[in-house]
Motif scaffolding. Structure first.
Motif, PDB file in Angstrom:
ATOM      1  N   GLY A   1       0.793  -1.222   0.000  1.00  0.00           N
ATOM      2  CA  GLY A   1       0.000   0.000   0.000  1.00  0.00           C
ATOM      3  C   GLY A   1       0.821   1.265   0.000  1.00  0.00           C
ATOM      4  N   ARG A   2       2.131   1.147   0.222  1.00  0.00           N
ATOM      5  CA  ARG A   2       3.031   2.303   0.184  1.00  0.00           C
ATOM      6  C   ARG A   2       4.345   1.882  -0.470  1.00  0.00           C
ATOM      7  NH1 ARG A   2       1.995   1.425   5.311  1.00  0.00           N
ATOM      8  NH2 ARG A   2       0.400   2.637   6.429  1.00  0.00           N
ATOM      9  N   LEU A   3       5.072   2.864  -1.018  1.00  0.00           N
ATOM     10  CA  LEU A   3       6.403   2.621  -1.581  1.00  0.00           C
ATOM     11  C   LEU A   3       7.381   3.587  -0.943  1.00  0.00           C
ATOM     12  CD1 LEU A   3       8.342   1.282  -3.622  1.00  0.00           C
ATOM     13  CD2 LEU A   3       7.689   3.079  -5.255  1.00  0.00           C
ATOM     14  N   LEU A   4       8.427   3.029  -0.327  1.00  0.00           N
ATOM     15  CA  LEU A   4       9.511   3.815   0.266  1.00  0.00           C
ATOM     16  C   LEU A   4      10.746   3.627  -0.606  1.00  0.00           C
ATOM     17  CD1 LEU A   4      10.791   5.505   2.529  1.00  0.00           C
ATOM     18  CD2 LEU A   4      11.084   3.384   3.844  1.00  0.00           C
ATOM     19  N   VAL A   5      11.193   4.697  -1.257  1.00  0.00           N
ATOM     20  CA  VAL A   5      12.331   4.666  -2.176  1.00  0.00           C
ATOM     21  C   VAL A   5      13.552   5.210  -1.446  1.00  0.00           C
ATOM     22  CG1 VAL A   5      13.252   5.488  -4.375  1.00  0.00           C
ATOM     23  CG2 VAL A   5      10.800   4.976  -4.158  1.00  0.00           C
ATOM     24  N   LEU A   6      14.629   4.439  -1.423  1.00  0.00           N
ATOM     25  CA  LEU A   6      15.809   4.806  -0.650  1.00  0.00           C
ATOM     26  C   LEU A   6      17.058   4.829  -1.514  1.00  0.00           C
ATOM     27  CD1 LEU A   6      15.236   2.610   2.550  1.00  0.00           C
ATOM     28  CD2 LEU A   6      14.649   5.034   2.247  1.00  0.00           C
ATOM     29  N   ALA A   7      17.735   5.977  -1.548  1.00  0.00           N
ATOM     30  CA  ALA A   7      19.094   6.097  -2.069  1.00  0.00           C
ATOM     31  C   ALA A   7      19.232   5.649  -3.516  1.00  0.00           C
ATOM     32  CB  ALA A   7      20.063   5.328  -1.169  1.00  0.00           C
ATOM     33  N   THR A   8      18.316   6.094  -4.355  1.00  0.00           N
ATOM     34  CA  THR A   8      18.415   5.798  -5.781  1.00  0.00           C
ATOM     35  C   THR A   8      17.876   6.971  -6.584  1.00  0.00           C
ATOM     36  OG1 THR A   8      17.669   4.375  -7.595  1.00  0.00           O
ATOM     37  CG2 THR A   8      16.207   4.548  -5.685  1.00  0.00           C
ATOM     38  N   SER A   9      18.525   7.264  -7.684  1.00  0.00           N
ATOM     39  CA  SER A   9      18.038   8.279  -8.618  1.00  0.00           C
ATOM     40  C   SER A   9      17.029   7.681  -9.588  1.00  0.00           C
ATOM     41  CB  SER A   9      19.210   8.879  -9.402  1.00  0.00           C
ATOM     42  OG  SER A   9      19.845   7.875 -10.186  1.00  0.00           O
ATOM     43  N   MET A  10      16.811   6.375  -9.500  1.00  0.00           N
ATOM     44  CA  MET A  10      15.932   5.644 -10.415  1.00  0.00           C
ATOM     45  C   MET A  10      16.283   5.945 -11.878  1.00  0.00           C
ATOM     46  SD  MET A  10      12.211   5.275  -8.564  1.00  0.00           S
ATOM     47  CE  MET A  10      11.881   6.989  -8.164  1.00  0.00           C
ATOM     48  N   ALA A  11      17.589   5.979 -12.139  1.00  0.00           N
ATOM     49  CA  ALA A  11      18.054   6.273 -13.494  1.00  0.00           C
ATOM     50  C   ALA A  11      17.813   5.121 -14.454  1.00  0.00           C
ATOM     51  CB  ALA A  11      19.545   6.620 -13.466  1.00  0.00           C
ATOM     52  N   THR A  12      17.642   3.914 -13.945  1.00  0.00           N
ATOM     53  CA  THR A  12      17.311   2.794 -14.820  1.00  0.00           C
ATOM     54  C   THR A  12      15.792   2.670 -14.918  1.00  0.00           C
ATOM     55  OG1 THR A  12      17.401   1.234 -12.980  1.00  0.00           O
ATOM     56  CG2 THR A  12      19.413   1.517 -14.272  1.00  0.00           C
ATOM     57  N   TYR A  13      15.316   2.453 -16.128  1.00  0.00           N
ATOM     58  CA  TYR A  13      13.872   2.402 -16.356  1.00  0.00           C
ATOM     59  C   TYR A  13      13.229   1.260 -15.591  1.00  0.00           C
ATOM     60  CZ  TYR A  13       9.390   2.168 -18.730  1.00  0.00           C
ATOM     61  OH  TYR A  13       8.048   2.132 -18.997  1.00  0.00           O
ATOM     62  N   SER A  14      13.954   0.169 -15.407  1.00  0.00           N
ATOM     63  CA  SER A  14      13.405  -0.982 -14.691  1.00  0.00           C
ATOM     64  C   SER A  14      12.987  -0.617 -13.276  1.00  0.00           C
ATOM     65  CB  SER A  14      14.434  -2.118 -14.661  1.00  0.00           C
ATOM     66  OG  SER A  14      15.661  -1.664 -14.119  1.00  0.00           O
ATOM     67  N   ALA A  15      13.674   0.348 -12.660  1.00  0.00           N
ATOM     68  CA  ALA A  15      13.292   0.811 -11.321  1.00  0.00           C
ATOM     69  C   ALA A  15      12.219   1.891 -11.407  1.00  0.00           C
ATOM     70  CB  ALA A  15      14.520   1.333 -10.581  1.00  0.00           C
ATOM     71  N   TRP A  16      12.397   2.836 -12.323  1.00  0.00           N
ATOM     72  CA  TRP A  16      11.451   3.955 -12.418  1.00  0.00           C
ATOM     73  C   TRP A  16      10.040   3.467 -12.715  1.00  0.00           C
ATOM     74  CZ3 TRP A  16       8.077   6.272 -15.829  1.00  0.00           C
ATOM     75  CH2 TRP A  16       7.682   7.581 -15.515  1.00  0.00           C
ATOM     76  N   ARG A  17       9.929   2.458 -13.561  1.00  0.00           N
ATOM     77  CA  ARG A  17       8.601   1.971 -13.935  1.00  0.00           C
ATOM     78  C   ARG A  17       7.873   1.358 -12.739  1.00  0.00           C
ATOM     79  NH1 ARG A  17       8.438  -3.514 -14.504  1.00  0.00           N
ATOM     80  NH2 ARG A  17       6.551  -3.476 -15.782  1.00  0.00           N
ATOM     81  N   LEU A  18       8.620   0.802 -11.788  1.00  0.00           N
ATOM     82  CA  LEU A  18       7.989   0.245 -10.594  1.00  0.00           C
ATOM     83  C   LEU A  18       7.398   1.359  -9.727  1.00  0.00           C
ATOM     84  CD1 LEU A  18      10.575  -2.510  -9.627  1.00  0.00           C
ATOM     85  CD2 LEU A  18       8.332  -2.838 -10.691  1.00  0.00           C
ATOM     86  N   ALA A  19       8.132   2.464  -9.604  1.00  0.00           N
ATOM     87  CA  ALA A  19       7.594   3.604  -8.862  1.00  0.00           C
ATOM     88  C   ALA A  19       6.383   4.188  -9.582  1.00  0.00           C
ATOM     89  CB  ALA A  19       8.674   4.662  -8.681  1.00  0.00           C
ATOM     90  N   LYS A  20       6.436   4.246 -10.905  1.00  0.00           N
ATOM     91  CA  LYS A  20       5.295   4.739 -11.675  1.00  0.00           C
ATOM     92  C   LYS A  20       4.099   3.803 -11.515  1.00  0.00           C
ATOM     93  CE  LYS A  20       3.355   7.519 -14.701  1.00  0.00           C
ATOM     94  NZ  LYS A  20       2.129   6.832 -15.082  1.00  0.00           N
ATOM     95  N   ARG A  21       4.346   2.509 -11.445  1.00  0.00           N
ATOM     96  CA  ARG A  21       3.265   1.556 -11.226  1.00  0.00           C
ATOM     97  C   ARG A  21       2.613   1.804  -9.867  1.00  0.00           C
ATOM     98  NH1 ARG A  21       2.544  -3.566 -13.683  1.00  0.00           N
ATOM     99  NH2 ARG A  21       1.099  -4.947 -12.540  1.00  0.00           N
ATOM    100  N   ALA A  22       3.455   2.058  -8.857  1.00  0.00           N
ATOM    101  CA  ALA A  22       2.929   2.359  -7.530  1.00  0.00           C
ATOM    102  C   ALA A  22       2.083   3.627  -7.557  1.00  0.00           C
ATOM    103  CB  ALA A  22       4.075   2.507  -6.538  1.00  0.00           C
ATOM    104  N   LYS A  23       2.564   4.644  -8.247  1.00  0.00           N
ATOM    105  CA  LYS A  23       1.814   5.890  -8.355  1.00  0.00           C
ATOM    106  C   LYS A  23       0.473   5.668  -9.044  1.00  0.00           C
ATOM    107  CE  LYS A  23       1.137  10.303  -8.065  1.00  0.00           C
ATOM    108  NZ  LYS A  23       0.921  10.953  -6.757  1.00  0.00           N
ATOM    109  N   ASP A  24       0.481   4.888 -10.119  1.00  0.00           N
ATOM    110  CA  ASP A  24      -0.753   4.631 -10.858  1.00  0.00           C
ATOM    111  C   ASP A  24      -1.774   3.861 -10.012  1.00  0.00           C
ATOM    112  OD1 ASP A  24       0.322   5.943 -13.005  1.00  0.00           O
ATOM    113  OD2 ASP A  24       0.871   4.128 -14.109  1.00  0.00           O
ATOM    114  N   ARG A  25      -1.297   3.082  -9.032  1.00  0.00           N
ATOM    115  CA  ARG A  25      -2.191   2.355  -8.133  1.00  0.00           C
ATOM    116  C   ARG A  25      -2.716   3.249  -7.009  1.00  0.00           C
ATOM    117  NH1 ARG A  25      -0.557  -1.347  -4.902  1.00  0.00           N
ATOM    118  NH2 ARG A  25      -2.480  -2.585  -4.955  1.00  0.00           N
TER     119      ARG A  25
END
Length: 400
Positions: free
Chosen positions: A297-321
């Motif tokens: 139900g929550r996403l805590l992102v730690l110490a990453t610029s999410m410069a790789t799309y494989s990571a960024w898309r997961l955060a975007k998926r969380a946002k879309d939910r």
């Protein structure tokens, strides 16, 4: 046809981060905002659990190099460029260079230990706030620091090697011993560097004086080193029984008199068990990461610029939910404005948090505050979710 999910670095300069809420500029303010984030019920009947997404910055306090500098630039060492998957498979000389540098860096990576940030994640799990971790890091610090919390290693792990032909895995320590046997001069150079502390110093000037550059993922560069002399072994399984190729033809695996892979071979190439830049993430890992996001139900992102799309898309998926997102990172984050665009003015952190602080100081302080009696009513531990467990110049003349 959908494009494969690949690990590609984002090389542009990242924007300066905002602070959300504005009271989170100080350490007490950041702690208060994260407390609100962890305690507030997620919206839309989402699960109460929190999943953590981590990156290379979490391991800097363990003595490992980050990909980006403090301002989000793509490394302080601007000459460093990680090897791409297609280069590694296609080019014998590129593999020599990769394995030589990895051979020098493995000792430092092997003896490095999880730091306070990793153990704070463990403590957040024990307090009932974290159900699982997705990490981009390949150092295996998360499973070592908190084996009881499921960890999905999105980009693989350096503790093993894998054959590009038969997919068999072998411990990295076994390969290290073989590399030492096949390259006695390089091994002597490494032992001398270890004995003099050349690989341990954190002083950039001293590193330059010794002719050594430390890069991410256990890569050690020695300028003007004769990488072309380096030798590496073939996959022992493919050597014993050459595998079929994609076209159905029988593969060929040949070695020299000492057992080093010979360029007449067309199979049996060992690679690190990591997703290299330009290599697709396995479908099973991709699905497990998506399931981990969907089960929280929550996403805590730690110490990453999410410069790789494989990571960024997961955060975007969380946002879309509709999941609240908190980001703790020094420097900018790729497209971070997307994650905070619709927050209510004055929200105290329950809807989202953006903090620019070091995880190895902020997270232990957060845990200490959460442990104080009487301030909050802690929930019992949430379900574990669906994350899969996974486990220099002074010396270079010796190499001539």
């Amino acid at each position: 046809m959908k494009k494969p999910l690949m690990r590609i670095p984002y090389t542009e300069l990242l924007p300066s981060p905002a602070t959300i809420p504005h009271t989170a500029r100080s350490l007490p303010g950041a702690i208060a905002a994260l407390q609100e984030f962890l305690h507030a019920p997620p919206p839309r009947d989402l699960p109460t659990s929190t999943v953590v997404l981590t990156g290379a910055g979490l391991s800097v306090a363990s003595g490992l190099a980050d990909y980006r500098g403090a301002n989000g630039t793509y490394r302080v060492n601007k000459t460093y460029r990680p090897i791409y998957y297609h280069e590694f498979l296609a080019n014998h000389e590129a593999r020599k260079r990769y394995w030589a540098r990895s051979f020098l860096g493995w000792t430092t990576l092997r003896k490095a230990q999880p730091n306070a940030g990793h153990y704070a994640v463990r403590d957040l799990g024990r307090l009932g706030f974290v159900s699982g971790v997705i990490t981009q890091n390949v150092d295996s610090f998360h499973p070592r620091a908190h084996p009881e919390i499921p960890t999905l290693e999105l980009h693989g792990y350096l503790r093993s090697t894998v054959c590009a032909s038969c997919r068999s895995e072998f411990p990295r320590e076994v390969l290290q011993a073989e590399l030492a046997r096949l390259n006695p001069l390089w091994d002597a150079f490494l032992q001398e560097a270890i004995a003099t502390g050349a690989l341990d110093t954190e002083d950039p000037r001293e590193k330059r004086a010794r002719g050594i550059k430390m890069n991410p993922d256990g890569d050690v560069e020695v300028p003007d080193a004769p990488y072309t002399t380096f030798r590496y072994p073939a996959c022992p399984k493919c050597l014993a029984s050459p595998p079929p190729l994609a076209d159905g033809a029988r593969g060929t695996v040949e070695v020299d008199g000492d057992g080093a892979w010979h360029p007449t071979s067309n199979a049996g190439i060992l690679k690190p068990a990591v997703v290299m830049f330009g290599e697709s993430i396995a479908n099973g890992v991709k699905k497990a990461a998506e399931d981990a996001i969907d089960g929280a139900g929550r996403l805590l992102v730690l110490a990453t610029s999410m410069a790789t799309y494989s990571a960024w898309r997961l955060a975007k998926r969380a946002k879309d939910r509709g999941m609240p997102i908190a980001i703790v990172n020094i420097g900018g984050v790729r497209g971070e404005e997307v994650f905070f665009v619709d927050l209510e003015p004055g929200q105290p952190g329950s809807q989202g948090v953006r903090v620019e602080m070091s995880t190895d100081s902020l997270l232990p302080a957060l845990v200490e505050e959460l442990r104080r009696p009487g301030l909050w009513t802690l929930r019992s531990s949430p379900e574990a979710g669906s994350i899969q467990e996974n486990e220099g110049a002074v010396f270079k003349n010796m190499l001539q």
